[in-house]
Design a protein around this motif. Structure first.
Motif, PDB file in Angstrom:
ATOM      1  N   GLY A   1       0.820  -1.210   0.000  1.00  0.00           N
ATOM      2  CA  GLY A   1       0.000   0.000   0.000  1.00  0.00           C
ATOM      3  C   GLY A   1       0.855   1.262   0.000  1.00  0.00           C
ATOM      4  O   GLY A   1       2.063   1.191   0.227  1.00  0.00           O
ATOM      5  N   PRO A   2       0.238   2.422  -0.256  1.00  0.00           N
ATOM      6  CA  PRO A   2       0.991   3.677  -0.395  1.00  0.00           C
ATOM      7  C   PRO A   2       1.815   3.987   0.853  1.00  0.00           C
ATOM      8  O   PRO A   2       2.856   4.643   0.762  1.00  0.00           O
TER       9      PRO A   2
ATOM     10  N   ARG B   1       8.114   3.221  -1.107  1.00  0.00           N
ATOM     11  CA  ARG B   1       9.319   3.319  -1.929  1.00  0.00           C
ATOM     12  C   ARG B   1       8.942   3.450  -3.407  1.00  0.00           C
ATOM     13  O   ARG B   1       9.466   4.295  -4.129  1.00  0.00           O
ATOM     14  N   LEU B   2       7.996   2.603  -3.830  1.00  0.00           N
ATOM     15  CA  LEU B   2       7.552   2.647  -5.235  1.00  0.00           C
ATOM     16  C   LEU B   2       6.916   3.990  -5.548  1.00  0.00           C
ATOM     17  O   LEU B   2       7.092   4.543  -6.631  1.00  0.00           O
ATOM     18  N   ASN B   3       6.183   4.486  -4.572  1.00  0.00           N
ATOM     19  CA  ASN B   3       5.527   5.780  -4.710  1.00  0.00           C
ATOM     20  C   ASN B   3       6.548   6.879  -4.980  1.00  0.00           C
ATOM     21  O   ASN B   3       6.379   7.717  -5.868  1.00  0.00           O
ATOM     22  N   GLN B   4       7.631   6.832  -4.181  1.00  0.00           N
ATOM     23  CA  GLN B   4       8.708   7.817  -4.341  1.00  0.00           C
ATOM     24  C   GLN B   4       9.279   7.776  -5.746  1.00  0.00           C
ATOM     25  O   GLN B   4       9.672   8.797  -6.308  1.00  0.00           O
ATOM     26  N   LEU B   5       9.395   6.543  -6.274  1.00  0.00           N
ATOM     27  CA  LEU B   5       9.965   6.375  -7.613  1.00  0.00           C
ATOM     28  C   LEU B   5       8.982   6.773  -8.699  1.00  0.00           C
ATOM     29  O   LEU B   5       9.257   6.670  -9.887  1.00  0.00           O
ATOM     30  N   GLY B   6       7.803   7.185  -8.278  1.00  0.00           N
ATOM     31  CA  GLY B   6       6.815   7.637  -9.242  1.00  0.00           C
ATOM     32  C   GLY B   6       6.021   6.509  -9.874  1.00  0.00           C
ATOM     33  O   GLY B   6       5.359   6.714 -10.886  1.00  0.00           O
TER      34      GLY B   6
END
Lengths: 359, 231
Positions: free
Chosen positions: B71-72, B79-84
């Motif tokens: 999840g976010p 981490r994935l969120n940070q990477l866009g």
């Protein structure tokens, strides 16, 4: 420089460690002989690089495979290895197994031709079959052919016959004999069968509890008085000679060795053939008289060289005699030795009751 | 009675998911299985246990943790969120990741077993035939482990097709994106469309039977050419 150096110091467990320091000839068949548990297989695996000894040195023809700070992995060593069980790749046909070796063989070295290997091992009709369609002996012949086709500098054989029954052994031994005579590379042959050793080996190392207790030319080692008497009854010597005469009326062949003659039951040998005989010490008796009044045909004038008592069986004495340069062992009772007043240097007649022609 | 457009979409999505997951798992599982089959390390038992966890955990538990993790605000999700990258839950990619975790033991274990069963001998033989470690793996270990790979592929595929709990937790029920066959059947039943549910369920039963029958038939045939036995 041209020899095989094997120095291994390997601790297996508290009870067993392998400590050998051998210098073997780089030609002919050297047999490593010993009971199971004597460390033979471990030794061979160390030479092949399948096992590591903490401390050791392996060198063939001046090239080092292992030293204090060097280790050549198994797949870079110029060896051919025949395992106890044929261990063919089950997913490949016999031909596929051979091709596996041919593809990876050292192209710079030619020890033996493909056609020669096929011929030598008699495997032409088997090539299209899968391992599970072959008999044990056929599989082992393919495995030997595969080990040769890698064009090795040395052939290592770990009791290649031990997984086969007696009949198959009998079938495959002639192939091995041919092989040993044909190829120009040294063969290190592990065995616990004295018959195989006598048939095949030029050089013999006897291993006991991880130590090499005897080594030398096969005939000389077998002709030594045993240091342990446990195998007293099985003690055998090797006589090598040439067939010079055949008497078809009586079914006998005459063998010549060291200025001596022996008659043996005629087999399939021909005049001029070199044969190897196994004579068990219990089939040899000693007589003082030259008079030929016994049923025994083979009476050889010999000189007593040494006598040794069996500490475990005081009733038996082993007598070592020399017929020319050929040692002959007789196992006789202590009482007889006393009656004949046997002593070193004495001229006696060795009576050989029977001998097995092994080759 | 014919399949509805939604049914066909669900079937197609399920096949796409299962194929992708199976292929990825075969790749991921090979080094894991190889290591587990050969190592003498103390880590073997805990790693084995982790791999086998999905076998005993309720899929909802697995799905719940994956949802949190991906999840976010989760460890990986953030981490994935940070990477866009878009968040994984409620997407097809999330379903792939979750299915891989869920089906991992079904793929690792048969391969591991195949590697263990062949033992050291064929590799030693190959080593004495001047075959390098990589060459040994490709030309000896993999062919000998073929039945194991076959079982792994079939079980991994079938198991991914059949999953429900994890899908619902992490994928939700988005048509064309995460609504796979098992969820579609659930929907039909919820909506009292028993006829449609019957049809799809029957398809699943037939599929499961065919897959397993094929698996056993192939296993029987390949036994003789892959067991090293006394050869």
């Amino acid at each position: 420089m041209n020899e095989l150096t094997i120095r291994i110091n390997k601790k297996h467990s508290e009870a067993f460690s392998l400590t050998v320091d051998l210098l073997l000839p780089n030609r002919g068949v050297s047999a490593l002989f010993g009971r199971s548990g004597s460390g033979k297989t471990t030794l061979l695996r160390c030479v092949a690089g399948l096992e590591k000894s903490e401390d050791g040195e392996i060198k063939l023809n001046g090239k080092s495979w292992q030293s204090a700070n060097y280790w050549l992995p198994a797949h870079k060593r110029p060896i051919g290895y025949v395992f106890q069980e044929a261990s063919l790749f089950p997913h490949l046909t016999a031909k596929g197994n051979l091709d596996f070796a041919i593809k990876r063989a050292d192209s710079k070295r030619k020890v033996i031709d493909y056609a020669d290997v096929i011929d030598l091992m008699g495997i032409a009709p088997l090539l299209e079959k899968y391992p599970h369609q072959l008999s044990g002996g056929e599989r082992q012949r393919i495995a030997i052919a595969r080990a040769l086709l890698i064009q090795p500098e040395i052939l290592l054989m770990d009791e290649p016959l031990s997984a086969l029954d007696d009949e198959l052994k009998h079938d495959i031994l002639p192939y091995l004999e041919n092989l040993c005579q044909r190829v120009q590379i040294p063969i290190l042959y592990i065995s616990h069968s004295i018959d195989e050793v006598i048939r095949l080996a030029d050089y013999l190392v006897i291993l006991e509890n991880g130590k090499a207790v005897e080594q030398g030319a096969t005939q000389a080692v077998l002709g030594k008085l045993p240091t342990t008497f446990t195998q007293h009854q099985d003690t055998s010597i090797l006589i090598t000679g040439t067939i010079i005469e055949q008497n078809n009326e009586w079914g006998l062949s005459t063998l010549h060795f060291d200025q001596h003659r022996m008659m043996i039951r005629q087999g399939d040998e021909n005049i001029g053939d070199a044969v190897r005989l196994r004579v068990q010490s219990r089939d040899v008796s000693i007589s003082l008289s030259e008079e030929d009044n016994s049923s025994i045909l083979n009476r050889l004038p010999v000189v007593v060289d040494a006598l040794i008592k069996d500490p475990q069986d005081p009733s038996t004495i082993m007598v070592r005699m020399l017929a020319g340069n050929t040692p002959i062992l007789a196992s006789i009772t202590a009482l007889s030795a006393q009656k004949l007043k046997l002593h070193q240097g004495q001229q006696v007649i060795a009576q050989i009751k029977s001998a097995a022609v092994l080759r | 009675m014919l399949l509805s457009a939604g049914d066909i979409e669900a079937i197609w999505l399920t096949i796409k998911l299962a194929v992708l997951v199976t292929l990825l798992l075969l790749i991921v599982s090979t080094p894991i299985a190889w290591w587990l089959a050969r190592t003498g390390s103390w880590l073997k038992a805990p790693i084995n246990a982790i791999v086998a966890m999905p076998l005993v955990l309720p899929p909802t538990v697995l799905g719940f943790y994956l949802l949190i993790f991906l999840g976010p605000d989760g460890a990986l999700g953030a981490r994935l969120n940070q990477l866009g990258l878009s968040p994984l839950p409620f997407s097809f990619r999330g379903l792939v990741v979750a299915s891989m975790v869920y089906s991992l033991p079904f793929v690792v274990q048969p391969i591991q077993q195949a590697f263990s069963a062949m033992g050291q001998r064929p590799l030693e033989v190959a080593a004495t035939l001047r075959s390098s470690p990589w060459d040994r793996f490709i030309h000896v270990a993999l062919p000998l482990a073929k039945p194991g790979y076959l079982s792994a592929a079939v079980l991994g595929f079938a198991h991914t097709v059949g999953e429900f709990g994890v899908v619902l937790m992490i994928g939700g029920n988005i048509e064309g994106e995460t609504r796979v066959l098992s969820v579609q059947i659930y929907d039909h039943v919820e909506a009292l469309e028993y006829g449609q549910a019957h049809l799809l369920s029957l398809l699943m039963v037939a599929f499961a039977f065919c897959v397993l029958a094929l698996l056993y038939a192939v296993q029987k045939r390949s036994n003789s050419t892959t067991s090293i036995g006394p050869y």
